[in-house]
Design a protein around this motif. Sequence first.
Motif, PDB file in Angstrom:
ATOM      1  N   UNK A  30       0.831  -1.211   0.000  1.00  0.00           N
ATOM      2  CA  UNK A  30       0.000   0.000   0.000  1.00  0.00           C
ATOM      3  C   UNK A  30       0.864   1.259   0.000  1.00  0.00           C
ATOM      4  N   UNK A  31       1.943   1.250   0.769  1.00  0.00           N
ATOM      5  CA  UNK A  31       2.852   2.402   0.798  1.00  0.00           C
ATOM      6  C   UNK A  31       3.459   2.610  -0.579  1.00  0.00           C
ATOM      7  N   UNK A  32       3.939   1.540  -1.197  1.00  0.00           N
ATOM      8  CA  UNK A  32       4.550   1.652  -2.518  1.00  0.00           C
ATOM      9  C   UNK A  32       3.573   2.262  -3.528  1.00  0.00           C
ATOM     10  N   UNK A  33       2.360   1.765  -3.556  1.00  0.00           N
ATOM     11  CA  UNK A  33       1.359   2.274  -4.505  1.00  0.00           C
ATOM     12  C   UNK A  33       0.980   3.719  -4.200  1.00  0.00           C
ATOM     13  N   UNK A  34       0.798   4.036  -2.930  1.00  0.00           N
ATOM     14  CA  UNK A  34       0.375   5.386  -2.542  1.00  0.00           C
ATOM     15  C   UNK A  34       1.456   6.424  -2.854  1.00  0.00           C
ATOM     16  N   UNK A  35       2.690   6.097  -2.551  1.00  0.00           N
ATOM     17  CA  UNK A  35       3.804   7.024  -2.821  1.00  0.00           C
ATOM     18  C   UNK A  35       3.984   7.205  -4.323  1.00  0.00           C
ATOM     19  N   UNK A  36       3.974   6.111  -5.057  1.00  0.00           N
ATOM     20  CA  UNK A  36       4.131   6.191  -6.516  1.00  0.00           C
ATOM     21  C   UNK A  36       3.020   7.042  -7.142  1.00  0.00           C
ATOM     22  N   UNK A  37       1.786   6.836  -6.702  1.00  0.00           N
ATOM     23  CA  UNK A  37       0.661   7.611  -7.235  1.00  0.00           C
ATOM     24  C   UNK A  37       0.782   9.088  -6.884  1.00  0.00           C
ATOM     25  N   UNK A  38       1.200   9.381  -5.658  1.00  0.00           N
ATOM     26  CA  UNK A  38       1.337  10.781  -5.220  1.00  0.00           C
ATOM     27  C   UNK A  38       2.422  11.502  -6.015  1.00  0.00           C
ATOM     28  N   UNK A  39       3.564  10.863  -6.213  1.00  0.00           N
ATOM     29  CA  UNK A  39       4.649  11.500  -6.959  1.00  0.00           C
ATOM     30  C   UNK A  39       4.307  11.640  -8.435  1.00  0.00           C
ATOM     31  N   UNK A  40       3.591  10.678  -8.982  1.00  0.00           N
ATOM     32  CA  UNK A  40       3.174  10.764 -10.375  1.00  0.00           C
ATOM     33  C   UNK A  40       2.185  11.908 -10.564  1.00  0.00           C
ATOM     34  N   UNK A  41       1.314  12.115  -9.583  1.00  0.00           N
ATOM     35  CA  UNK A  41       0.361  13.223  -9.638  1.00  0.00           C
ATOM     36  C   UNK A  41       1.074  14.569  -9.550  1.00  0.00           C
ATOM     37  N   UNK A  42       2.085  14.670  -8.696  1.00  0.00           N
ATOM     38  CA  UNK A  42       2.809  15.929  -8.512  1.00  0.00           C
ATOM     39  C   UNK A  42       3.706  16.278  -9.693  1.00  0.00           C
ATOM     40  N   UNK A  43       4.254  15.270 -10.338  1.00  0.00           N
ATOM     41  CA  UNK A  43       5.178  15.513 -11.451  1.00  0.00           C
ATOM     42  C   UNK A  43       4.788  14.614 -12.631  1.00  0.00           C
ATOM     43  N   UNK A  44       3.686  14.938 -13.292  1.00  0.00           N
ATOM     44  CA  UNK A  44       3.188  14.060 -14.360  1.00  0.00           C
ATOM     45  C   UNK A  44       4.097  13.992 -15.592  1.00  0.00           C
TER      46      UNK A  44
ATOM     47  N   UNK B 189       7.361  13.601 -15.489  1.00  0.00           N
ATOM     48  CA  UNK B 189       8.475  12.689 -15.215  1.00  0.00           C
ATOM     49  C   UNK B 189       8.023  11.247 -15.380  1.00  0.00           C
ATOM     50  N   UNK B 190       8.960  10.352 -15.662  1.00  0.00           N
ATOM     51  CA  UNK B 190       8.614   8.928 -15.696  1.00  0.00           C
ATOM     52  C   UNK B 190       8.148   8.467 -14.314  1.00  0.00           C
ATOM     53  N   UNK B 191       7.356   7.411 -14.297  1.00  0.00           N
ATOM     54  CA  UNK B 191       6.866   6.864 -13.028  1.00  0.00           C
ATOM     55  C   UNK B 191       8.056   6.439 -12.174  1.00  0.00           C
ATOM     56  N   UNK B 192       8.112   6.888 -10.916  1.00  0.00           N
ATOM     57  CA  UNK B 192       9.253   6.536 -10.070  1.00  0.00           C
ATOM     58  C   UNK B 192       9.233   5.075  -9.646  1.00  0.00           C
ATOM     59  N   UNK B 193      10.415   4.550  -9.370  1.00  0.00           N
ATOM     60  CA  UNK B 193      10.547   3.222  -8.790  1.00  0.00           C
ATOM     61  C   UNK B 193      10.529   3.415  -7.280  1.00  0.00           C
ATOM     62  N   UNK B 194       9.655   2.706  -6.583  1.00  0.00           N
ATOM     63  CA  UNK B 194       9.529   2.850  -5.135  1.00  0.00           C
ATOM     64  C   UNK B 194       9.839   1.525  -4.470  1.00  0.00           C
ATOM     65  N   UNK B 195      10.766   1.548  -3.519  1.00  0.00           N
ATOM     66  CA  UNK B 195      11.115   0.380  -2.727  1.00  0.00           C
ATOM     67  C   UNK B 195      10.750   0.660  -1.279  1.00  0.00           C
TER      68      UNK B 195
END
Length: 114
Positions: free
Chosen positions: A85-99, A101-107
Amino acid sequence: MTAHIAQTTLVEEAAAAAEGVAGVAFLKPGLAERLRSPLSRPAAHTGRTRPAGVRMTADGEDGSWHVEIQVVVARRARAVDVARAVRAHVRDRLTTLAPTHPTPTVTVTVTGRV
């Protein structure tokens, strides 16, 4: 928001997104947070100190990011579900803030349970 966002802002947003997931007790504190006086000041030009449980680095020439998040989960929660859930939530938030940029890799690493 603008297409170009400061990395410190993105780190703070990633931290806020991770902390907002059900089952996350807190981000892993760093040594500085453990030793810091309660009277110490936050980082310059921000409302708070830089989150120790989040590290963001450039992942490639295409402008992509790699985000590493270390969380401590609540004992009642399944660690694997919280990490996903953290990985998905962080990835979605960063993608929303910087559309642009490529989708970030979250570990996500679960470092403890409380």
